[in-house]
Enzyme design. Structure first.
Site, PDB file in Angstrom:
ATOM      1  N   VAL A   7       0.848  -1.191   0.000  1.00 40.29           N
ATOM      2  CA  VAL A   7       0.000   0.000   0.000  1.00 40.29           C
ATOM      3  C   VAL A   7       0.880   1.237   0.000  1.00 40.29           C
ATOM      4  O   VAL A   7       1.564   1.531   0.994  1.00 40.29           O
ATOM      5  CB  VAL A   7      -0.934   0.015   1.227  1.00 40.29           C
ATOM      6  CG1 VAL A   7      -1.821   1.269   1.206  1.00 40.29           C
ATOM      7  CG2 VAL A   7      -1.789  -1.241   1.276  1.00 40.29           C
ATOM      8  N   GLY A   8       0.892   1.958  -1.110  1.00 43.09           N
ATOM      9  CA  GLY A   8       1.628   3.205  -1.198  1.00 43.09           C
ATOM     10  C   GLY A   8       0.708   4.392  -0.995  1.00 43.09           C
ATOM     11  O   GLY A   8      -0.515   4.247  -0.870  1.00 43.09           O
ATOM     12  N   ASN A   9       1.269   5.582  -0.972  1.00 43.08           N
ATOM     13  CA  ASN A   9       0.454   6.774  -0.760  1.00 43.08           C
ATOM     14  C   ASN A   9      -0.478   7.056  -1.929  1.00 43.08           C
ATOM     15  O   ASN A   9      -1.552   7.623  -1.750  1.00 43.08           O
ATOM     16  CB  ASN A   9       1.365   7.983  -0.528  1.00 43.08           C
ATOM     17  CG  ASN A   9       2.039   7.938   0.817  1.00 43.08           C
ATOM     18  OD1 ASN A   9       1.387   8.037   1.850  1.00 43.08           O
ATOM     19  ND2 ASN A   9       3.348   7.768   0.822  1.00 43.08           N
ATOM     20  N   THR A  10      -0.076   6.647  -3.130  1.00 49.27           N
ATOM     21  CA  THR A  10      -0.871   6.918  -4.330  1.00 49.27           C
ATOM     22  C   THR A  10      -1.516   5.658  -4.890  1.00 49.27           C
ATOM     23  O   THR A  10      -2.696   5.668  -5.246  1.00 49.27           O
ATOM     24  CB  THR A  10       0.005   7.563  -5.416  1.00 49.27           C
ATOM     25  OG1 THR A  10       0.628   8.735  -4.888  1.00 49.27           O
ATOM     26  CG2 THR A  10      -0.830   7.941  -6.626  1.00 49.27           C
ATOM     27  N   GLY A 102      10.306   2.980   6.411  1.00 56.20           N
ATOM     28  CA  GLY A 102       9.083   2.422   5.847  1.00 56.20           C
ATOM     29  C   GLY A 102       9.250   0.943   5.530  1.00 56.20           C
ATOM     30  O   GLY A 102      10.303   0.523   5.031  1.00 56.20           O
ATOM     31  N   ASP A 104       8.088  -0.757   3.123  1.00 53.83           N
ATOM     32  CA  ASP A 104       8.328  -0.978   1.694  1.00 53.83           C
ATOM     33  C   ASP A 104       9.812  -0.810   1.365  1.00 53.83           C
ATOM     34  O   ASP A 104      10.348  -1.527   0.511  1.00 53.83           O
ATOM     35  CB  ASP A 104       7.482  -0.012   0.855  1.00 53.83           C
ATOM     36  CG  ASP A 104       7.695   1.456   1.223  1.00 53.83           C
ATOM     37  OD1 ASP A 104       8.001   1.755   2.400  1.00 53.83           O
ATOM     38  OD2 ASP A 104       7.549   2.316   0.328  1.00 53.83           O
TER      39      ASP A 104
END
Length: 249
Positions: A7-10, A102, A104
């Site tokens: 899950v990324g910010n975008t 993070g 990720d």
């Protein structure tokens, strides 16, 4: 089968693994207010929950972790591993406060070391452009964070009334003959130059010519115009999450 979710910010990238083989992948927009039930409806249209034996999650959006926990319990009925502090990665983290890194970024480093060896540098073209460094000893030693391609262009369009949004494609030449191609040249060659400058400085600080791998949604746009990136691995983060899952079984 294992469902890996980044899950990324975008954007959110999902991959369905059968052992070490990535069978299917999807890319969807990240919506910060999605509930567990909304995720169940969305993902139910993409995959068969009965085939999912486990879920591993990396999220840069803390509010969504709870929603994915609900989804895993109520819809997928599968155990969920959330990558983060306290999870075994098989890689020493040499960061002043490892909790700040993070998940990720750690997943990228784990996968890059496993696939390509150490030392290595990962450049992840996401909302931010992340540079993560694995030392010759195979340790995560830190990195660089810079504004991402889309964020930078959005800021430019918001503050320059006469400029307009352009497609993210390489222009025919560095010297733009129109406002559109001038913007595209700044986008592509500006970020390519940034990448080369940072990678060269990281290599000099390491004292070794570390190989460099790129990942992220816009890697294919920028990488062909760089000197320092040897390869693009579009599913590097998912592979790192799969390895983290295996190391915590």
């Amino acid at each position: 089968m294992l469902l890996a979710i980044d899950v990324g910010n975008t954007e959110t990238v999902l991959g369905l693994y059968d052992g070490a083989e990535l069978r299917h992948s999807w890319r969807v927009a990240t919506e910060r207010r999605r509930t567990g039930d909304e995720l169940g409806v969305l993902l139910g249209g993409l995959l068969d929950f009965d085939a999912v034996d486990g879920i591993v999650l990396s999220s840069t959006v803390p509010a969504l972790v709870r929603s994915y926990r609900q989804f895993a319990e109520r819809w997928a009925s599968a155990p969920l591993l959330v990558a983060g502090p306290g999870i075994s990665t098989g890689m020493p983290i040499r960061y002043d406060d490892p909790r700040e890194v993070g998940p990720d970024r750690i997943a990228n480093a784990v996968a890059a070391k496993d696939r390509y060896g150490a030392p290595c540098i990962v450049v992840d073209f996401g909302t931010s452009t992340n540079f993560d460094v694995v030392s010759p000893e195979g340790e995560y030693v830190g990195g660089v964070l810079a504004p991402g391609v889309e964020v930078s262009m959005d800021a430019l369009f918001a503050r320059a009334a006469r400029l307009f949004r352009v497609d993210f494609v390489a222009p025919p030449s560095v010297i733009g003959k129109t406002t559109q191609t001038a913007l595209q040249a700044g986008l592509v060659y500006g970020f390519a130059g940034q990448v080369d400058a940072i990678v060269e400085r990281v290599r000099a600080e390491l004292g070794v010519d570390a190989q460099t791998v790129a990942t992220g949604g816009l890697a294919e746009l920028v990488v062909p115009h760089t000197r320092t990136i040897e390869r693009v691995d579009p599913f590097l983060t998912l592979e790192g999450l799969r390895l983290v899952w295996e190391r915590n079984r």
